[in-house]
Design a protein around this motif. Structure first.
Motif, mmCIF file in Angstrom:
data_model
loop_
_atom_site.group_PDB
_atom_site.id
_atom_site.type_symbol
_atom_site.label_atom_id
_atom_site.label_comp_id
_atom_site.label_asym_id
_atom_site.label_seq_id
_atom_site.Cartn_x
_atom_site.Cartn_y
_atom_site.Cartn_z
ATOM 1 N N PHE A 75 0.836 -1.198 0.000
ATOM 2 C CA PHE A 75 0.000 0.000 0.000
ATOM 3 C C PHE A 75 0.873 1.250 0.000
ATOM 4 O O PHE A 75 1.898 1.307 0.684
ATOM 5 C CB PHE A 75 -0.918 0.032 1.230
ATOM 6 C CG PHE A 75 -2.056 -0.946 1.178
ATOM 7 C CD1 PHE A 75 -3.211 -0.646 0.465
ATOM 8 C CD2 PHE A 75 -1.979 -2.169 1.832
ATOM 9 C CE1 PHE A 75 -4.268 -1.544 0.411
ATOM 10 C CE2 PHE A 75 -3.032 -3.077 1.790
ATOM 11 C CZ PHE A 75 -4.176 -2.761 1.064
ATOM 12 N N VAL A 76 0.451 2.243 -0.758
ATOM 13 C CA VAL A 76 1.074 3.564 -0.741
ATOM 14 C C VAL A 76 0.047 4.546 -0.207
ATOM 15 O O VAL A 76 -1.029 4.708 -0.792
ATOM 16 C CB VAL A 76 1.532 4.012 -2.141
ATOM 17 C CG1 VAL A 76 2.097 5.434 -2.082
ATOM 18 C CG2 VAL A 76 2.580 3.060 -2.694
ATOM 19 N N THR A 77 0.363 5.180 0.896
ATOM 20 C CA THR A 77 -0.522 6.198 1.462
ATOM 21 C C THR A 77 0.189 7.544 1.380
ATOM 22 O O THR A 77 1.386 7.644 1.623
ATOM 23 C CB THR A 77 -0.880 5.882 2.924
ATOM 24 O OG1 THR A 77 0.320 5.849 3.705
ATOM 25 C CG2 THR A 77 -1.571 4.537 3.032
ATOM 26 N N SER A 78 -0.550 8.577 1.019
ATOM 27 C CA SER A 78 0.043 9.900 0.802
ATOM 28 C C SER A 78 -0.668 10.958 1.635
ATOM 29 O O SER A 78 -1.875 10.874 1.862
ATOM 30 C CB SER A 78 -0.041 10.284 -0.680
ATOM 31 O OG SER A 78 0.589 9.315 -1.499
ATOM 32 N N PHE A 79 0.102 11.963 2.048
ATOM 33 C CA PHE A 79 -0.450 13.105 2.768
ATOM 34 C C PHE A 79 0.562 14.247 2.695
ATOM 35 O O PHE A 79 1.706 14.049 2.268
ATOM 36 C CB PHE A 79 -0.759 12.750 4.230
ATOM 37 C CG PHE A 79 0.442 12.334 5.037
ATOM 38 C CD1 PHE A 79 1.065 13.219 5.902
ATOM 39 C CD2 PHE A 79 0.943 11.034 4.944
ATOM 40 C CE1 PHE A 79 2.164 12.835 6.653
ATOM 41 C CE2 PHE A 79 2.052 10.636 5.694
ATOM 42 C CZ PHE A 79 2.660 11.534 6.545
ATOM 43 N N LYS A 80 0.146 15.430 3.095
ATOM 44 C CA LYS A 80 1.032 16.584 3.086
ATOM 45 C C LYS A 80 1.323 17.026 4.511
ATOM 46 O O LYS A 80 0.429 17.097 5.349
ATOM 47 C CB LYS A 80 0.411 17.734 2.291
ATOM 48 C CG LYS A 80 0.316 17.464 0.800
ATOM 49 C CD LYS A 80 -0.243 18.662 0.047
ATOM 50 C CE LYS A 80 -0.299 18.386 -1.454
ATOM 51 N NZ LYS A 80 -0.850 19.544 -2.220
ATOM 52 N N ALA A 81 2.602 17.303 4.764
ATOM 53 C CA ALA A 81 3.016 17.778 6.080
ATOM 54 C C ALA A 81 4.375 18.443 5.949
ATOM 55 O O ALA A 81 5.174 18.093 5.078
ATOM 56 C CB ALA A 81 3.099 16.620 7.084
ATOM 57 N N MET A 82 4.641 19.412 6.814
ATOM 58 C CA MET A 82 5.954 20.060 6.874
ATOM 59 C C MET A 82 6.418 20.543 5.508
ATOM 60 O O MET A 82 7.578 20.378 5.120
ATOM 61 C CB MET A 82 6.978 19.110 7.497
ATOM 62 C CG MET A 82 6.611 18.684 8.905
ATOM 63 S SD MET A 82 7.830 17.633 9.695
ATOM 64 C CE MET A 82 7.112 17.479 11.345
ATOM 65 N N ALA A 83 5.490 21.136 4.759
ATOM 66 C CA ALA A 83 5.765 21.700 3.434
ATOM 67 C C ALA A 83 6.300 20.665 2.463
ATOM 68 O O ALA A 83 7.043 20.990 1.538
ATOM 69 C CB ALA A 83 6.745 22.870 3.550
ATOM 70 N N SER A 84 5.908 19.401 2.651
ATOM 71 C CA SER A 84 6.398 18.327 1.799
ATOM 72 C C SER A 84 5.276 17.355 1.454
ATOM 73 O O SER A 84 4.310 17.199 2.213
ATOM 74 C CB SER A 84 7.512 17.537 2.505
ATOM 75 O OG SER A 84 8.612 18.354 2.824
ATOM 76 N N LEU A 85 5.437 16.687 0.316
ATOM 77 C CA LEU A 85 4.578 15.558 -0.002
ATOM 78 C C LEU A 85 5.158 14.343 0.701
ATOM 79 O O LEU A 85 6.330 14.018 0.539
ATOM 80 C CB LEU A 85 4.529 15.324 -1.518
ATOM 81 C CG LEU A 85 3.677 14.143 -1.979
ATOM 82 C CD1 LEU A 85 2.220 14.344 -1.568
ATOM 83 C CD2 LEU A 85 3.778 13.962 -3.490
ATOM 84 N N CYS A 86 4.346 13.679 1.501
ATOM 85 C CA CYS A 86 4.819 12.573 2.340
ATOM 86 C C CYS A 86 4.125 11.276 1.947
ATOM 87 O O CYS A 86 2.999 11.280 1.446
ATOM 88 C CB CYS A 86 4.544 12.878 3.810
ATOM 89 S SG CYS A 86 5.225 14.455 4.371
ATOM 90 N N GLU A 87 4.807 10.168 2.216
ATOM 91 C CA GLU A 87 4.258 8.847 1.920
ATOM 92 C C GLU A 87 4.554 7.888 3.062
ATOM 93 O O GLU A 87 5.578 8.013 3.746
ATOM 94 C CB GLU A 87 4.877 8.268 0.650
ATOM 95 C CG GLU A 87 4.526 8.988 -0.634
ATOM 96 C CD GLU A 87 5.170 8.336 -1.838
ATOM 97 O OE1 GLU A 87 4.541 8.330 -2.913
ATOM 98 O OE2 GLU A 87 6.304 7.811 -1.707
#
Length: 324
Positions: free
Chosen positions: A16-28
């Protein structure tokens, strides 16, 4: 108004790949779970992302009305800090000593005159000189509480002189990556019996916060995760493909944050003793270490070593990769 926070989760054929935005970055967050475990994957990812957001909310200088702003609202006064902040300050103090003052959480003030947007705008020396008196870890007073019987630090006492600031940006993402991974492993421990009964392998997790990674295990027993290191020449293109199975990986460099004047490139990495960018710094350094926060520190220290970076990296004994 705070942006809506959400986590997306998609099956990629074997994980699974889960994505979200945090700390001015695209995170996975990558989870080596079977497709039948999507409910668990989503739950893990949401809780791990929530831990990242918690840290961002507490220590971001942009949020306001948070732990960070409270610390600075009490400048000039002795104040007690919580256990988490104490651990971060102890780490920062150790890094300051190890770097002979080059790694300094008080140097964030320099952002007021340095804007690394690819332009040719350099600050005047007078602007830098006006900030230097408010920079220097040795100028603040930090006293950590002694460890308890279990070796845990419960807090400490900080006096931050008026006009000075702390900037946790230099360690924030790496710390958050380690904490998010720890959260995932804690949650998995609660449901480990379900894996035993289904005959599944203990799943590997990989947290990627804008290129700073923390990993608990490989994708499968014989297959590590594949991680790209961004090219210096072409944005969003990998020039190195690394294999990661466990521990932390962090990259530091100036591929996106720099100034260019009269053919000279100025790195975003600033020397807190002079207020100017480090001369002869490597363009990009990636370091593998037992934790992400360790990897990030070594990568930053290497860049701060300028012309001595390669010998410094070799002396650490850690795996590393240089792009220049």
């Amino acid at each position: 108004m705070q942006a809506i926070r959400q986590v997306t989760c998609n099956w990629q054929g074997s994980f699974f790949v889960t994505s979200f935005k945090a700390m001015a970055s695209l995170c996975e967050i990558l989870l080596a779970l079977p497709e039948s475990q999507k409910t668990l994957a989503v739950h893990l990812a949401e809780q791990m992302a929530a831990e990242v957001w918690r840290i961002e909310d507490a220590y971001s200088r942009y949020s306001g009305n948070n732990l960070f702003s409270d610390l600075h609202a009490s400048s000039g006064k002795k104040q007690q800090v919580n256990a988490e902040t104490a651990r971060l300050l102890n780490f920062a103090e150790q890094a300051w000593h190890l770097s002979d003052g080059l790694f300094d959480l008080t140097s964030g003030l320099l952002r007021k005159v340095w804007v690394f947007d690819g332009s040719d705008r350099l600050p005047d020396q007078s602007e830098i000189d006006a900030l230097l008196p408010f920079i220097g870890w040795q100028k603040l007073s930090w006293q950590s509480a002694p460890p308890d019987a279990r070796g845990e630090i419960k807090g400490g006492w900080l006096t931050l002189p008026e006009g000075m600031e702390l900037d946790f940006g230099g360690i924030g993402k790496e710390y958050a990556a380690d904490r998010a991974l720890g959260m995932g492993l804690h949650l998995l421990e609660k449901v480990k019996q379900s894996f035993a009964t289904e005959g599944n392998k203990w799943p590997g997790l990989l947290v990627n916060l804008g290129g700073d990674l923390a990993c608990s295990g490989p994708l499968t027993k014989d297959k590590p995760w594949q991680v790209g290191v961004e090219s210096l020449a072409i944005e969003n293109t990998a020039s190195l493909l690394l294999q990661v199975s466990r521990g932390g990986l962090a990259t530091s460099g100036d591929s996106r944050r720099f100034l260019l004047k009269n053919g000279k490139r100025y790195s975003h990495l600033l020397n807190p003793l002079t207020g100017w960018p480090v001369e002869q710094a490597l363009r990009s350094v990636s370091v593998a270490a037992p934790s992400c926060v360790q990897a990030g520190l070594v990568a930053s220290l290497a860049l701060l070593q300028a012309a001595n970076a390669r010998s410094f990296l070799t002396a650490t004994g850690l795996k590393h990769w240089v792009l220049d």
